[in-house]
Design an enzyme around this catalytic site. Sequence first.
Site, PDB file in Angstrom:
ATOM      1  N   ARG A  64       0.822  -1.220   0.000  1.00  0.00           N
ATOM      2  CA  ARG A  64       0.000   0.000   0.000  1.00  0.00           C
ATOM      3  C   ARG A  64       0.854   1.267   0.000  1.00  0.00           C
ATOM      4  O   ARG A  64       0.498   2.268  -0.604  1.00  0.00           O
ATOM      5  CB  ARG A  64      -0.905   0.022   1.236  1.00  0.00           C
ATOM      6  CG  ARG A  64      -1.968  -1.042   1.236  1.00  0.00           C
ATOM      7  CD  ARG A  64      -2.853  -0.887   2.456  1.00  0.00           C
ATOM      8  NE  ARG A  64      -3.529   0.407   2.422  1.00  0.00           N
ATOM      9  CZ  ARG A  64      -4.636   0.646   1.716  1.00  0.00           C
ATOM     10  NH1 ARG A  64      -5.188  -0.304   1.007  1.00  0.00           N
ATOM     11  NH2 ARG A  64      -5.174   1.840   1.727  1.00  0.00           N
ATOM     12  N   LEU A  92      -6.343   6.055   1.930  1.00  0.00           N
ATOM     13  CA  LEU A  92      -5.028   6.569   1.530  1.00  0.00           C
ATOM     14  C   LEU A  92      -4.018   6.297   2.647  1.00  0.00           C
ATOM     15  O   LEU A  92      -4.328   6.517   3.824  1.00  0.00           O
ATOM     16  CB  LEU A  92      -5.109   8.076   1.292  1.00  0.00           C
ATOM     17  CG  LEU A  92      -5.877   8.525   0.041  1.00  0.00           C
ATOM     18  CD1 LEU A  92      -5.990  10.044   0.028  1.00  0.00           C
ATOM     19  CD2 LEU A  92      -5.213   8.022  -1.225  1.00  0.00           C
ATOM     20  N   ASN A 106     -13.219  14.882   1.654  1.00  0.00           N
ATOM     21  CA  ASN A 106     -13.937  13.663   1.258  1.00  0.00           C
ATOM     22  C   ASN A 106     -15.440  13.897   1.445  1.00  0.00           C
ATOM     23  O   ASN A 106     -15.847  14.604   2.364  1.00  0.00           O
ATOM     24  CB  ASN A 106     -13.486  12.506   2.165  1.00  0.00           C
ATOM     25  CG  ASN A 106     -14.105  11.178   1.777  1.00  0.00           C
ATOM     26  OD1 ASN A 106     -14.424  10.939   0.617  1.00  0.00           O
ATOM     27  ND2 ASN A 106     -14.299  10.310   2.761  1.00  0.00           N
ATOM     28  N   THR A 107     -16.225  13.312   0.571  1.00  0.00           N
ATOM     29  CA  THR A 107     -17.675  13.338   0.778  1.00  0.00           C
ATOM     30  C   THR A 107     -18.082  11.976   1.346  1.00  0.00           C
ATOM     31  O   THR A 107     -17.460  10.954   1.043  1.00  0.00           O
ATOM     32  CB  THR A 107     -18.445  13.576  -0.534  1.00  0.00           C
ATOM     33  OG1 THR A 107     -18.262  12.443  -1.380  1.00  0.00           O
ATOM     34  CG2 THR A 107     -17.958  14.822  -1.250  1.00  0.00           C
ATOM     35  N   HIS A 108     -19.127  11.985   2.158  1.00  0.00           N
ATOM     36  CA  HIS A 108     -19.556  10.725   2.780  1.00  0.00           C
ATOM     37  C   HIS A 108     -21.081  10.669   2.822  1.00  0.00           C
ATOM     38  O   HIS A 108     -21.721  11.645   3.224  1.00  0.00           O
ATOM     39  CB  HIS A 108     -18.979  10.597   4.195  1.00  0.00           C
ATOM     40  CG  HIS A 108     -19.310   9.290   4.827  1.00  0.00           C
ATOM     41  ND1 HIS A 108     -18.702   8.108   4.453  1.00  0.00           N
ATOM     42  CD2 HIS A 108     -20.220   8.961   5.770  1.00  0.00           C
ATOM     43  CE1 HIS A 108     -19.215   7.118   5.154  1.00  0.00           C
ATOM     44  NE2 HIS A 108     -20.140   7.604   5.959  1.00  0.00           N
ATOM     45  N   SER A 135     -22.240  14.266   4.329  1.00  0.00           N
ATOM     46  CA  SER A 135     -21.211  15.086   4.982  1.00  0.00           C
ATOM     47  C   SER A 135     -20.054  15.345   4.029  1.00  0.00           C
ATOM     48  O   SER A 135     -19.767  14.526   3.150  1.00  0.00           O
ATOM     49  CB  SER A 135     -20.649  14.370   6.214  1.00  0.00           C
ATOM     50  OG  SER A 135     -21.670  13.961   7.093  1.00  0.00           O
ATOM     51  N   ASP A 140      -8.482  12.957   7.602  1.00  0.00           N
ATOM     52  CA  ASP A 140      -7.372  12.789   8.545  1.00  0.00           C
ATOM     53  C   ASP A 140      -6.941  11.322   8.512  1.00  0.00           C
ATOM     54  O   ASP A 140      -7.362  10.577   7.616  1.00  0.00           O
ATOM     55  CB  ASP A 140      -7.756  13.296   9.945  1.00  0.00           C
ATOM     56  CG  ASP A 140      -8.797  12.412  10.623  1.00  0.00           C
ATOM     57  OD1 ASP A 140      -9.192  11.377  10.051  1.00  0.00           O
ATOM     58  OD2 ASP A 140      -9.207  12.766  11.749  1.00  0.00           O
ATOM     59  N   ALA A 141      -6.146  10.907   9.466  1.00  0.00           N
ATOM     60  CA  ALA A 141      -5.591   9.545   9.417  1.00  0.00           C
ATOM     61  C   ALA A 141      -6.634   8.462   9.702  1.00  0.00           C
ATOM     62  O   ALA A 141      -6.404   7.288   9.432  1.00  0.00           O
ATOM     63  CB  ALA A 141      -4.442   9.439  10.411  1.00  0.00           C
ATOM     64  N   GLY A 142      -7.796   8.838  10.239  1.00  0.00           N
ATOM     65  CA  GLY A 142      -8.812   7.841  10.568  1.00  0.00           C
ATOM     66  C   GLY A 142      -9.753   7.571   9.401  1.00  0.00           C
ATOM     67  O   GLY A 142      -9.592   8.097   8.305  1.00  0.00           O
ATOM     68  N   ASP A 144     -13.091   8.358   8.068  1.00  0.00           N
ATOM     69  CA  ASP A 144     -14.214   9.315   8.143  1.00  0.00           C
ATOM     70  C   ASP A 144     -14.302  10.010   9.506  1.00  0.00           C
ATOM     71  O   ASP A 144     -15.396  10.264  10.018  1.00  0.00           O
ATOM     72  CB  ASP A 144     -15.543   8.604   7.815  1.00  0.00           C
ATOM     73  CG  ASP A 144     -15.538   8.018   6.416  1.00  0.00           C
ATOM     74  OD1 ASP A 144     -14.941   8.639   5.528  1.00  0.00           O
ATOM     75  OD2 ASP A 144     -16.109   6.939   6.221  1.00  0.00           O
TER      76      ASP A 144
END
Length: 212
Positions: A64, A92, A106-108, A135, A140-142, A144
């Site tokens: 990855r 990512l 990002n869209t969610h 949303s 970030d690293a998480g 969503d």
Amino acid sequence: MLSVVVLISGGGSNLRALLEAAEHPDFPARVVAIGADRDAEGFDHAADFGIPTFAVALSSFADRAAWGDALLEQILVWDPDLVVLSGFMKLLPERVVERLGPRLINTHPAYLPEFPGAHGVRDALAAGVEQTGASVIVVDAGVDTGPILAQERIPVLPEDTEATLHDRIKLVERRLLIETVAAIATGTIDLGAFGPDSPDTDSPDTEELSPA
Ligand code: GRF
């Protein structure tokens, strides 16, 4: 003019809505390239609008991290002011998020922090909630978990299937995405406030301390 790279994995209907909005001469952002983790169906929209594309498949790399580095390299060719994940279905690597953030959104298809992850619509239906939402967040690293820039509630109807609910959510998601990109471009939203150099919110209010 804000330059934007959009990453997709699927049909790219939200991307198309952004491309249509960006056609308007008054829209303060332009999509300069569209990337994907596969030969995405949504590349057809790129062709319609004459926008260059790039595909970087995870399966072509040993791990990855190597995939993320190759994807990042392709993104940086365009020197974008903003990267939008619009139905990009891969996480990512942290190194990529660190390099692009906080100018990475990002869209969610849910009202975060409710129903994060790849199946936000299905999970809302399974939970039997009366309303879900859409949303737009800073990545970030998480998964969503980033700061929320815009969101709106959407009712779940008794006859909804995952497809009908998702279609209704996407109508709102598109509008929120377009409004958010425009707000970032005009400075109404300052993504710098979410970056590593942002002022420490725990520090004393400098206005209070400054002489009258
Ligand atoms: C959107 O709902 C997005 O949030 C989700 O997948 C959908 C993408 O749809 N992750 P499309 O590819 O823009 O049609």
